[in-house]
Design a protein around this motif. Structure first.
Motif, short mmCIF file in Angstrom:
data_model
loop_
_atom_site.label_atom_id
_atom_site.label_comp_id
_atom_site.label_asym_id
_atom_site.label_seq_id
_atom_site.Cartn_x
_atom_site.Cartn_y
_atom_site.Cartn_z
N GLY A 246 0.60 -1.18 -0.06
CA GLY A 246 -0.18 0.01 0.10
C GLY A 246 0.96 1.31 0.02
O GLY A 246 0.44 2.28 0.38
N THR A 247 2.19 1.24 -0.35
CA THR A 247 2.98 2.40 -0.38
C THR A 247 2.83 3.28 -1.84
O THR A 247 2.82 2.72 -2.78
N LEU A 248 2.78 4.43 -1.58
CA LEU A 248 2.62 5.27 -2.58
C LEU A 248 4.02 5.79 -2.83
O LEU A 248 4.79 6.49 -1.95
N ALA A 249 4.41 5.77 -3.91
CA ALA A 249 5.85 6.54 -4.26
C ALA A 249 5.77 7.56 -5.29
O ALA A 249 5.18 7.56 -6.32
N LEU A 250 6.57 8.70 -4.79
CA LEU A 250 6.44 9.92 -5.54
C LEU A 250 7.87 10.12 -5.80
O LEU A 250 8.97 10.07 -4.96
N LEU A 286 11.88 0.07 -11.00
CA LEU A 286 11.34 1.04 -11.90
C LEU A 286 11.57 2.47 -11.60
O LEU A 286 11.71 3.24 -12.40
N ILE A 287 11.96 2.81 -10.30
CA ILE A 287 12.56 4.29 -10.23
C ILE A 287 13.80 4.41 -10.69
O ILE A 287 13.75 5.50 -11.58
N PRO A 288 14.84 3.67 -10.97
CA PRO A 288 15.92 4.06 -11.68
C PRO A 288 15.72 4.14 -13.20
O PRO A 288 16.25 4.84 -13.71
N LEU A 289 14.75 3.26 -13.53
CA LEU A 289 14.53 3.30 -14.91
C LEU A 289 13.66 4.53 -15.34
O LEU A 289 14.22 5.18 -16.56
N LEU A 290 12.66 4.78 -14.47
CA LEU A 290 12.13 6.01 -14.96
C LEU A 290 12.99 7.24 -14.74
O LEU A 290 12.96 8.01 -15.64
N THR A 295 15.43 11.76 -17.01
CA THR A 295 16.52 12.89 -16.79
C THR A 295 17.62 12.43 -16.92
O THR A 295 18.88 13.44 -16.69
N LYS A 296 17.78 11.15 -17.41
CA LYS A 296 19.37 10.41 -17.30
C LYS A 296 19.82 10.80 -16.10
O LYS A 296 21.15 10.71 -15.91
N GLN A 297 19.22 10.47 -14.78
CA GLN A 297 19.77 10.38 -13.40
C GLN A 297 19.63 9.12 -13.17
O GLN A 297 18.93 8.18 -13.73
N ARG A 298 20.71 8.81 -12.29
CA ARG A 298 20.67 7.37 -11.68
C ARG A 298 19.40 7.09 -10.86
O ARG A 298 18.63 6.19 -10.76
N VAL A 299 18.98 8.33 -10.13
CA VAL A 299 17.92 8.23 -9.52
C VAL A 299 17.83 9.84 -8.97
O VAL A 299 18.53 10.61 -9.21
N SER A 300 16.46 10.07 -8.77
CA SER A 300 16.06 11.53 -8.59
C SER A 300 16.39 12.07 -7.14
O SER A 300 16.90 11.04 -6.14
N VAL A 301 16.35 13.27 -6.90
CA VAL A 301 17.04 13.72 -5.62
C VAL A 301 15.98 13.42 -4.34
O VAL A 301 16.59 13.19 -3.34
#
Ligand code: SF4
Lengths: 512, 255
Positions: A246-250, A286-290, A295-301
């Motif tokens: 039930g986790t929402l990820a942003l 999914l997060i690294p892929l997104l 934005t060609k980031q490994r991961v967002s801030v």
């Protein structure tokens, strides 16, 4: 929101500090870029013709083209290529039984203390959110960028109810001030130059504002900060919702989602049905892929993971968490080839890779909430008036760059071709075109028919000057706008040459 | 496929080779088809031109008329079935056949096999033309046609072929695989966008200073050449087959 600005009554009841001074703004933008899409959309060809002449189209094209080159959109490093395969599979896992995953998600969100609402249509979603706002006496809402709320035109609706809504994502804040809709899924204001933004902020402040990126960011930050504190309600989107926890990820880079979801008393998260993912652990893919695709980031801030409202003893978080799950026509696509579009993770990579999107200067000319390749496939499936954008799939050269760019491998060109066929089947206006193609196929399935076409073309090429040819109805007219016509008088010349070659070869053989 | 004289190490060369001209070549741009025949002749391959061929159906499918496309695709499959190989100077037709056969029809194995032995021009020359001697002075920049590059997955072979031409300099341009804006009926439906895209392409080609912009698709070339002639940046365009034909060095006749 635009009505309010026009009737000038906003200043008196102004509660937002970020929007203070809005009456001084005089947005200059074509009508079709407006925040609220006019219901009387003009026909697509007109929109695109206009789009090319808009002042910002060329600079935006150049910026996007440079970005496309820089990022090598569509080329994946081996590690990301692996993630892409995994991500593509994960995003399709839920589709055969979406309801099961949504039920699991709902159960877990409720267990975490949240309230879940289902909305089939934008009107239902608006009504739910309005009710939550009324019950809690909300006068000011802060929002973190969410395409789902764009889709339901939430800002205009809440503003009309006397609730002020402030966009807190820098790009979204900019387009809100300019009274435009986002022109890109991830970079809503990427059609604006630094100077455009400085001018806009300057008008708002009634004073000159420096065009340095840091100054612009700090201008927005200062103004938004007070609103984060004053807001009664935070509205966010959802990038992924894990069914098993039930986790929402942003995912954000500015951290505004953290503020929106933790400062106000009430948090409303709006997600569309397909955002559910099977497992919390899938976020690792999914997060690294997104981030890579967007934005060609490994991961967002910032990655914000929400597991319900504030609990006893916790220092922050909202008192209430509401999750609104919106369908808006999507489940109709399940079980059809178009369901592929529900794998989308809204990275915007297909838009940057699309030469048509770049050429028209971003997403506005599509005159739909979602522009570019993804918009062309998604828009016709959505809406209170489904199929209203069914001509959008024609606004593509089918070059396929979007498919290469898509992190979850959605075959956009094939879907565009399917939707073109659906449009042609449905449109009464397309009947003449359909009859034309039928006659064409009938003629070209015989040699005589094809020869007749060649002879006709040859004759026309001989008898009619180019000027006349260019004015005849049919595709020639469009072609002649800017391009020399091919030498039609030579139609069939290759075949005649070939026969002569063959004959002389045969002669040689007989003589030799 | 029957085995006729074979290049050392190369797969057996097909005996009966058919040319699929593409309707566009028949109607508006015969040059590439003719050059294909001439290059194949220099390789010692005699090309046949199946009379009844018309169109593979690509324009209809892309315009939203799959039924009509299917009608012509069926006809295409019938007409080319007797041949050991099919060669076409149209990269996008080759790509269409490979990709859309399975989308338009539930294809019989023999239809799949037929499409498998359908070659885009440069593919056939690279597979069977190792004996060709090619020489041409000048410089070219190669434009990747979208369907050929992305659907057929063919980016390397045409460049390898260009690389075999002695004296030729290949200058890659920025965005070599960015769409030129042709897109079949897109070009006529959205002329303004299409022309703007052509100008971008021609602009980058001109900036690189190459003598010719070379591509392997008659559609792109009709569009880019037509634009360059009308009002765009003055860039000369040429089909890959025509360039290779121009580069042919006659084999020495043994005394
Ligand atoms: S369709 Fe693919 S590339 Fe486009 S926004 Fe969605 S996930 Fe990204």
């Amino acid at each position: 929101m635009s009505e309010h600005r026009r009737d000038g009554t906003r200043t008196a009841g102004q509660r937002s500090s970020a929007l203070a001074g809005r009456e001084r703004l005089h947005p200059d933008r074509p009508e079709w870029a407006a925040g609220d899409i006019p219901p009387h959309r003009r026909p697509l060809p007109l929109i695109t013709r206009d789009a090319l002449t808009v002042r910002t189209a060329r600079p935006t094209h150049d910026r996007l083209a440079a970005l496309n080159e820089e990022r090598h959109v569509g080329t994946w490093t081996p590690e990301v290529a692996r993630l892409r395969e995994q991500g593509a599979a994960i995003r399709r896992e839920t589709l055969p039984d979406l309801e099961k995953y949504l039920a699991q998600l709902t159960g877990n969100v409720e267990r975490n203390g949240g309230v879940v609402h289902r909305a089939a249509t934008p009107a239902e979603a608006r009504a739910v959110i309005e009710r939550i706002a009324r019950e809690n006496g909300v006068r000011l809402a802060v929002k973190s960028k969410s395409m789902a709320t764009e889709e339901i035109h939430l800002n205009a609706h809440l503003t009309a109810q006397g609730i002020e809504v402030v966009e807190t994502d820098l790009g979204e804040y900019i387009v809100q001030l300019a009274d435009e809709r986002p022109s890109h899924i991830v970079g809503p204001a990427l059609h604006k130059s630094r100077q455009d933004v400085a001018d806009l902020f300057g008008q708002l402040a009634g004073d000159e504002v420096s065009g340095e990126p840091e100054d612009l960011a700090s201008f927005a930050r200062t103004r938004l900060r007070a609103d984060f504190k004053a807001a009664d309600m935070g509205i966010s989107g959802v990038n992924f919702a894990a069914a098993d926890t039930g986790t929402l990820a942003l995912v954000t880079n500015e951290g505004n989602a953290d503020m929106v979801t933790s400062q106000p008393r009430v948090h409303v998260a709006v997600m569309t049905v397909e955002k559910v993912i099977p497992r919390f652990a899938d976020l690792g893919v999914l997060i690294p892929l997104l981030c890579d695709a967007a934005t060609k980031q490994r991961v967002s801030v910032y990655q914000t993971l929400l597991n319900g409202p504030r609990r006893e003893g916790e220092t922050d978080g909202p008192e209430q968490l509401h999750l609104v799950i919106l369908d808006n026509g999507r489940t109709k696509a399940l079980g059809t080839p178009q369901e592929e579009v529900l794998a989308c993770i809204r990275c915007g990579n297909c838009q940057i890779s699309c030469p048509v999107y770049r050429t028209v200067g971003g997403g506005h000319p599509y005159s739909a909430v979602y522009g570019g390749p993804i918009g062309a496939v998604l828009s016709p499936l959505l809406g209170e008036r489904p199929n209203q954008d069914s001509d959008l799939p024609f606004l593509s050269s089918l070059c396929g760059a979007c498919y290469d760019a898509c992190p979850v491998k959605i075959p956009i060109p094939d879907l565009l071709v399917n939707l073109r066929a659906a449009h042609e089947r449905r449109q009464p206006a397309a009947r003449t075109a359909r009859a034309g193609w039928r006659a064409w196929a009938l003629a070209w399935r015989t040699e005589t028919g094809f020869r007749a076409t060649m002879a006709g073309a040859r004759l026309a090429g001989r008898l009619l000057p180019d000027g006349v040819l260019a004015r005849l109805p049919g595709p020639g007219r469009g072609w002649a706008r800017g391009r020399a016509l091919p030498p039609l008088r030579e139609a069939g010349a290759f075949r005649r040459w070939f026969r002569r070659q063959e004959e002389s070869r045969d002669r040689d053989r007989r003589q030799g | 496929m029957r085995d006729v004289e074979t290049d050392a190490g190369a797969p057996p060369r097909p005996a009966r080779v058919a040319l699929f001209t593409s309707c566009m070549a028949d109607l508006a741009a015969g040059g590439p088809a003719r050059a294909t025949v001439e290059v194949l002749a220099a390789m010692g391959v005699t090309v046949e031109l199946p009379r009844g061929q018309t169109c593979c159906g690509q324009p209809a499918l892309n315009s939203g008329h799959p039924a009509e496309a299917g009608t012509l695709l069926d006809r295409w499959l019938r007409i080319f079935a007797p041949y050991d190989a099919v060669v076409t100077p149209s990269g996008s037709c080759a790509a269409y056949l490979h990709h859309h056969l399975g989308r338009l029809r539930a294809p019989a194995p023999e239809h799949r096999a037929l499409v498998e032995r359908t070659y885009e021009f440069s593919q056939f020359v690279m597979a069977y033309g190792s004996g060709l001697r090619l020489r041409l002075r000048g410089s070219v920049t190669y434009h990747d046609s979208c369907h050929m590059a992305r659907t057929l997955g063919e980016r390397r072979t045409p460049r390898q072929l260009l690389g075999r031409i002695e004296g030729l300099e290949v200058r890659e341009m920025a965005g070599c695989d960015t769409c030129c804006g042709f897109g079949g009926t897109f070009a006529a439906k959205f002329p303004d966008v299409s022309v703007a895209m052509a100008d971008t392409k021609l602009g980058t080609a001109a900036a690189g200073g190459a003598d010719w912009l070379v591509a392997a698709d008659p559609g792109c070339l009709l569009h880019l050449g037509g634009r360059a002639r009308q009002a765009g940046p003055p860039v000369r365009t040429r089909h890959l087959a025509e360039l290779v034909r121009d580069a042919l060095v006659p084999a020495e006749v043994p005394a």
